[in-house]
Design a protein around this motif. Structure first.
Motif, PDB file in Angstrom:
ATOM      1  N   GLU A  87       0.825  -1.210   0.000  1.00  0.00           N
ATOM      2  CA  GLU A  87       0.000   0.000   0.000  1.00  0.00           C
ATOM      3  C   GLU A  87       0.861   1.263   0.000  1.00  0.00           C
ATOM      4  O   GLU A  87       0.510   2.268  -0.623  1.00  0.00           O
ATOM      5  CB  GLU A  87      -0.935  -0.011   1.215  1.00  0.00           C
ATOM      6  N   LYS A  88       2.005   1.197   0.672  1.00  0.00           N
ATOM      7  CA  LYS A  88       2.920   2.347   0.658  1.00  0.00           C
ATOM      8  C   LYS A  88       3.486   2.567  -0.741  1.00  0.00           C
ATOM      9  O   LYS A  88       3.648   3.713  -1.180  1.00  0.00           O
ATOM     10  CB  LYS A  88       4.049   2.127   1.666  1.00  0.00           C
ATOM     11  N   GLN A  89       3.764   1.470  -1.445  1.00  0.00           N
ATOM     12  CA  GLN A  89       4.243   1.597  -2.823  1.00  0.00           C
ATOM     13  C   GLN A  89       3.178   2.224  -3.707  1.00  0.00           C
ATOM     14  O   GLN A  89       3.460   3.124  -4.508  1.00  0.00           O
ATOM     15  CB  GLN A  89       4.621   0.218  -3.372  1.00  0.00           C
ATOM     16  N   VAL A  90       1.963   1.742  -3.552  1.00  0.00           N
ATOM     17  CA  VAL A  90       0.858   2.274  -4.345  1.00  0.00           C
ATOM     18  C   VAL A  90       0.642   3.756  -4.043  1.00  0.00           C
ATOM     19  O   VAL A  90       0.448   4.570  -4.954  1.00  0.00           O
ATOM     20  CB  VAL A  90      -0.443   1.476  -4.074  1.00  0.00           C
ATOM     21  N   MET A  91       0.713   4.125  -2.780  1.00  0.00           N
ATOM     22  CA  MET A  91       0.532   5.532  -2.406  1.00  0.00           C
ATOM     23  C   MET A  91       1.587   6.408  -3.077  1.00  0.00           C
ATOM     24  O   MET A  91       1.276   7.476  -3.609  1.00  0.00           O
ATOM     25  CB  MET A  91       0.599   5.694  -0.888  1.00  0.00           C
ATOM     26  N   SER A  92       2.837   5.980  -3.051  1.00  0.00           N
ATOM     27  CA  SER A  92       3.909   6.756  -3.668  1.00  0.00           C
ATOM     28  C   SER A  92       3.679   6.942  -5.160  1.00  0.00           C
ATOM     29  O   SER A  92       3.932   8.012  -5.715  1.00  0.00           O
ATOM     30  CB  SER A  92       5.261   6.076  -3.434  1.00  0.00           C
ATOM     31  N   LEU A  93       3.205   5.900  -5.814  1.00  0.00           N
ATOM     32  CA  LEU A  93       2.942   5.987  -7.249  1.00  0.00           C
ATOM     33  C   LEU A  93       1.701   6.833  -7.547  1.00  0.00           C
ATOM     34  O   LEU A  93       1.662   7.563  -8.535  1.00  0.00           O
ATOM     35  CB  LEU A  93       2.773   4.581  -7.823  1.00  0.00           C
ATOM     36  N   VAL A  94       0.696   6.752  -6.678  1.00  0.00           N
ATOM     37  CA  VAL A  94      -0.515   7.548  -6.857  1.00  0.00           C
ATOM     38  C   VAL A  94      -0.202   9.035  -6.772  1.00  0.00           C
ATOM     39  O   VAL A  94      -0.613   9.834  -7.613  1.00  0.00           O
ATOM     40  CB  VAL A  94      -1.581   7.173  -5.804  1.00  0.00           C
ATOM     41  N   VAL A  95       0.534   9.441  -5.740  1.00  0.00           N
ATOM     42  CA  VAL A  95       0.815  10.866  -5.552  1.00  0.00           C
ATOM     43  C   VAL A  95       1.773  11.400  -6.620  1.00  0.00           C
ATOM     44  O   VAL A  95       1.895  12.622  -6.785  1.00  0.00           O
ATOM     45  CB  VAL A  95       1.385  11.154  -4.136  1.00  0.00           C
ATOM     46  N   ALA A  96       2.453  10.497  -7.343  1.00  0.00           N
ATOM     47  CA  ALA A  96       3.298  10.926  -8.449  1.00  0.00           C
ATOM     48  C   ALA A  96       2.474  11.206  -9.698  1.00  0.00           C
ATOM     49  O   ALA A  96       2.987  11.715 -10.687  1.00  0.00           O
ATOM     50  CB  ALA A  96       4.349   9.866  -8.754  1.00  0.00           C
ATOM     51  N   GLY A  97       1.182  10.870  -9.645  1.00  0.00           N
ATOM     52  CA  GLY A  97       0.296  11.151 -10.772  1.00  0.00           C
ATOM     53  C   GLY A  97       0.091   9.991 -11.717  1.00  0.00           C
ATOM     54  O   GLY A  97      -0.434  10.164 -12.820  1.00  0.00           O
ATOM     55  N   ASN A  98       0.470   8.780 -11.312  1.00  0.00           N
ATOM     56  CA  ASN A  98       0.318   7.621 -12.181  1.00  0.00           C
ATOM     57  C   ASN A  98      -1.117   7.110 -12.180  1.00  0.00           C
ATOM     58  O   ASN A  98      -1.820   7.185 -11.168  1.00  0.00           O
ATOM     59  CB  ASN A  98       1.252   6.497 -11.731  1.00  0.00           C
ATOM     60  N   THR A  99      -1.531   6.558 -13.294  1.00  0.00           N
ATOM     61  CA  THR A  99      -2.856   5.954 -13.400  1.00  0.00           C
ATOM     62  C   THR A  99      -2.830   4.570 -12.767  1.00  0.00           C
ATOM     63  O   THR A  99      -1.762   4.000 -12.520  1.00  0.00           O
ATOM     64  CB  THR A  99      -3.263   5.805 -14.874  1.00  0.00           C
ATOM     65  N   ASN A 100      -4.015   4.029 -12.531  1.00  0.00           N
ATOM     66  CA  ASN A 100      -4.099   2.673 -11.970  1.00  0.00           C
ATOM     67  C   ASN A 100      -3.415   1.668 -12.890  1.00  0.00           C
ATOM     68  O   ASN A 100      -2.709   0.761 -12.438  1.00  0.00           O
ATOM     69  CB  ASN A 100      -5.559   2.271 -11.773  1.00  0.00           C
ATOM     70  N   LYS A 101      -3.619   1.841 -14.195  1.00  0.00           N
ATOM     71  CA  LYS A 101      -3.006   0.927 -15.165  1.00  0.00           C
ATOM     72  C   LYS A 101      -1.488   1.050 -15.132  1.00  0.00           C
ATOM     73  O   LYS A 101      -0.772   0.043 -15.179  1.00  0.00           O
ATOM     74  CB  LYS A 101      -3.532   1.250 -16.565  1.00  0.00           C
ATOM     75  N   GLY A 102      -1.004   2.301 -15.007  1.00  0.00           N
ATOM     76  CA  GLY A 102       0.441   2.510 -14.938  1.00  0.00           C
ATOM     77  C   GLY A 102       1.037   1.921 -13.679  1.00  0.00           C
ATOM     78  O   GLY A 102       2.133   1.351 -13.695  1.00  0.00           O
ATOM     79  N   ILE A 103       0.315   2.056 -12.568  1.00  0.00           N
ATOM     80  CA  ILE A 103       0.788   1.489 -11.296  1.00  0.00           C
ATOM     81  C   ILE A 103       0.870  -0.028 -11.392  1.00  0.00           C
ATOM     82  O   ILE A 103       1.834  -0.643 -10.930  1.00  0.00           O
ATOM     83  CB  ILE A 103      -0.150   1.905 -10.150  1.00  0.00           C
ATOM     84  N   GLY A 104      -0.143  -0.622 -12.023  1.00  0.00           N
ATOM     85  CA  GLY A 104      -0.139  -2.067 -12.194  1.00  0.00           C
ATOM     86  C   GLY A 104       1.051  -2.529 -13.010  1.00  0.00           C
ATOM     87  O   GLY A 104       1.661  -3.558 -12.712  1.00  0.00           O
ATOM     88  N   ALA A 105       1.406  -1.731 -14.033  1.00  0.00           N
ATOM     89  CA  ALA A 105       2.535  -2.087 -14.885  1.00  0.00           C
ATOM     90  C   ALA A 105       3.852  -2.015 -14.116  1.00  0.00           C
ATOM     91  O   ALA A 105       4.729  -2.857 -14.277  1.00  0.00           O
ATOM     92  CB  ALA A 105       2.580  -1.150 -16.091  1.00  0.00           C
ATOM     93  N   VAL A 106       3.984  -1.007 -13.279  1.00  0.00           N
ATOM     94  CA  VAL A 106       5.217  -0.842 -12.505  1.00  0.00           C
ATOM     95  C   VAL A 106       5.366  -1.940 -11.466  1.00  0.00           C
ATOM     96  O   VAL A 106       6.447  -2.507 -11.283  1.00  0.00           O
ATOM     97  CB  VAL A 106       5.239   0.544 -11.805  1.00  0.00           C
ATOM     98  N   LEU A 107       4.283  -2.248 -10.769  1.00  0.00           N
ATOM     99  CA  LEU A 107       4.346  -3.218  -9.669  1.00  0.00           C
ATOM    100  C   LEU A 107       4.094  -4.656 -10.108  1.00  0.00           C
ATOM    101  O   LEU A 107       4.287  -5.588  -9.319  1.00  0.00           O
ATOM    102  CB  LEU A 107       3.344  -2.828  -8.580  1.00  0.00           C
ATOM    103  N   GLY A 108       3.621  -4.825 -11.353  1.00  0.00           N
ATOM    104  CA  GLY A 108       3.358  -6.180 -11.837  1.00  0.00           C
ATOM    105  C   GLY A 108       2.150  -6.812 -11.185  1.00  0.00           C
ATOM    106  O   GLY A 108       2.164  -8.010 -10.884  1.00  0.00           O
ATOM    107  N   ILE A 109       1.117  -6.006 -10.950  1.00  0.00           N
ATOM    108  CA  ILE A 109      -0.123  -6.516 -10.345  1.00  0.00           C
ATOM    109  C   ILE A 109      -1.306  -6.124 -11.215  1.00  0.00           C
ATOM    110  O   ILE A 109      -1.205  -5.229 -12.063  1.00  0.00           O
ATOM    111  CB  ILE A 109      -0.324  -5.967  -8.911  1.00  0.00           C
ATOM    112  N   SER A 110      -2.437  -6.788 -11.010  1.00  0.00           N
ATOM    113  CA  SER A 110      -3.606  -6.539 -11.845  1.00  0.00           C
ATOM    114  C   SER A 110      -4.271  -5.211 -11.508  1.00  0.00           C
ATOM    115  O   SER A 110      -4.051  -4.629 -10.440  1.00  0.00           O
ATOM    116  CB  SER A 110      -4.625  -7.668 -11.654  1.00  0.00           C
ATOM    117  N   LEU A 111      -5.086  -4.738 -12.429  1.00  0.00           N
ATOM    118  CA  LEU A 111      -5.800  -3.481 -12.252  1.00  0.00           C
ATOM    119  C   LEU A 111      -6.730  -3.559 -11.040  1.00  0.00           C
ATOM    120  O   LEU A 111      -6.839  -2.602 -10.262  1.00  0.00           O
ATOM    121  CB  LEU A 111      -6.592  -3.158 -13.518  1.00  0.00           C
ATOM    122  N   VAL A 112      -7.386  -4.696 -10.877  1.00  0.00           N
ATOM    123  CA  VAL A 112      -8.297  -4.881  -9.743  1.00  0.00           C
ATOM    124  C   VAL A 112      -7.533  -4.786  -8.426  1.00  0.00           C
ATOM    125  O   VAL A 112      -7.977  -4.136  -7.470  1.00  0.00           O
ATOM    126  CB  VAL A 112      -9.018  -6.246  -9.836  1.00  0.00           C
TER     127      VAL A 112
END
Length: 231
Positions: A142-167
């Motif tokens: 969740e901390k990783q996701v938060m860091s990526l969210v506040v950087a302005g990344n989309t959910n799809k982009g976050i999934g690509a970076v972390l290697g996890i599904s959109l859901v």
């Protein structure tokens, strides 16, 4: 609690009497050594002190408090006007620099300003501590996701970076918003900035990676050059 520091007993008594008359709790000291060796009752709201103490310069005492990360508002008094000293004191955060003899109202206004600043500092400290506790409740992911969210990344982009599904990204993102007690992205960004959270990646870095990867996929393998993207 207001601490009054002056070697002159008459001055100490007059100041203490004045401050007590308007409802402040006051504790007097006759030297910097006595103040520093005493087990101070909690965090003082203000320190009213003579600038030229018998055992230490008032500015040195102020510096000691600052070095100890004790943000105590100082109100200096002096019977010897010294412009350079007053400038140094104010730059270091002093509330006022009063020249003796001063009017009662001058001291009361200075102390009132110091108490107000102390209250603001305490409020900010409590808010920061609450933010830190909320952030500590986030899982590592969740901390990783938060860091990526506040950087302005989309959910799809976050999934690509972390290697996890959109859901999965959406689930983590909702958990972040709930635990950080935040409803909007703007508010989450402000809280992240307050905590000093460093973004994991920017939208540009993700976009650039996708672009270069898509281009490379169109090039025959025998013409490809080694790339860090595939490493």
């Amino acid at each position: 609690m207001i601490y009054v520091l002056d070697a002159d007993a008459c001055v100490r008594e007059d100041i203490c009497r004045l401050l007590c008359s308007v409802g402040y709790r006051v504790e007097p000291f006759d030297s910097a050594g006595a103040l520093l060796s005493d087990k101070l009752a909690g965090d003082p709201c203000c320190l009213v002190t003579e600038a030229r103490l018998s055992d230490q310069c008032g500015l040195a005492l102020q510096a000691q408090f600052i070095a100890a990360r004790a943000s105590v508002p100082f109100v200096f008094m002096t019977s010897q006007g010294d412009i350079s000293m007053s400038v140094r004191a104010m730059k270091a955060g002093a509330i006022d620099f009063l020249e003796k003899p001063f009017r009662d109202q001058q001291l009361l206004e200075a102390v009132s300003g110091a108490v107000a600043r102390n209250a603001e500092r305490r409020k900010a400290a409590r808010a920061l501590e609450a933010l830190r506790k909320a952030h500590s409740r986030l899982s590592p992911r969740e901390k990783q996701v938060m860091s990526l969210v506040v950087a302005g990344n989309t959910n799809k982009g976050i999934g690509a970076v972390l290697g996890i599904s959109l859901v999965t990204v959406k689930i983590h993102r909702r958990a972040v918003m709930d635990k950080m007690q935040t409803r909007t992205l703007a508010a989450l960004v402000l809280k992240a900035n307050t905590l000093g959270i460093v973004s994991l990646a920017s939208p540009c870095s993700i976009a650039d990676s996708r672009f270069h990867l898509s281009v490379r996929q169109q090039i025959p393998s025998r013409h490809r050059q080694p790339s860090n993207i595939e490493a």
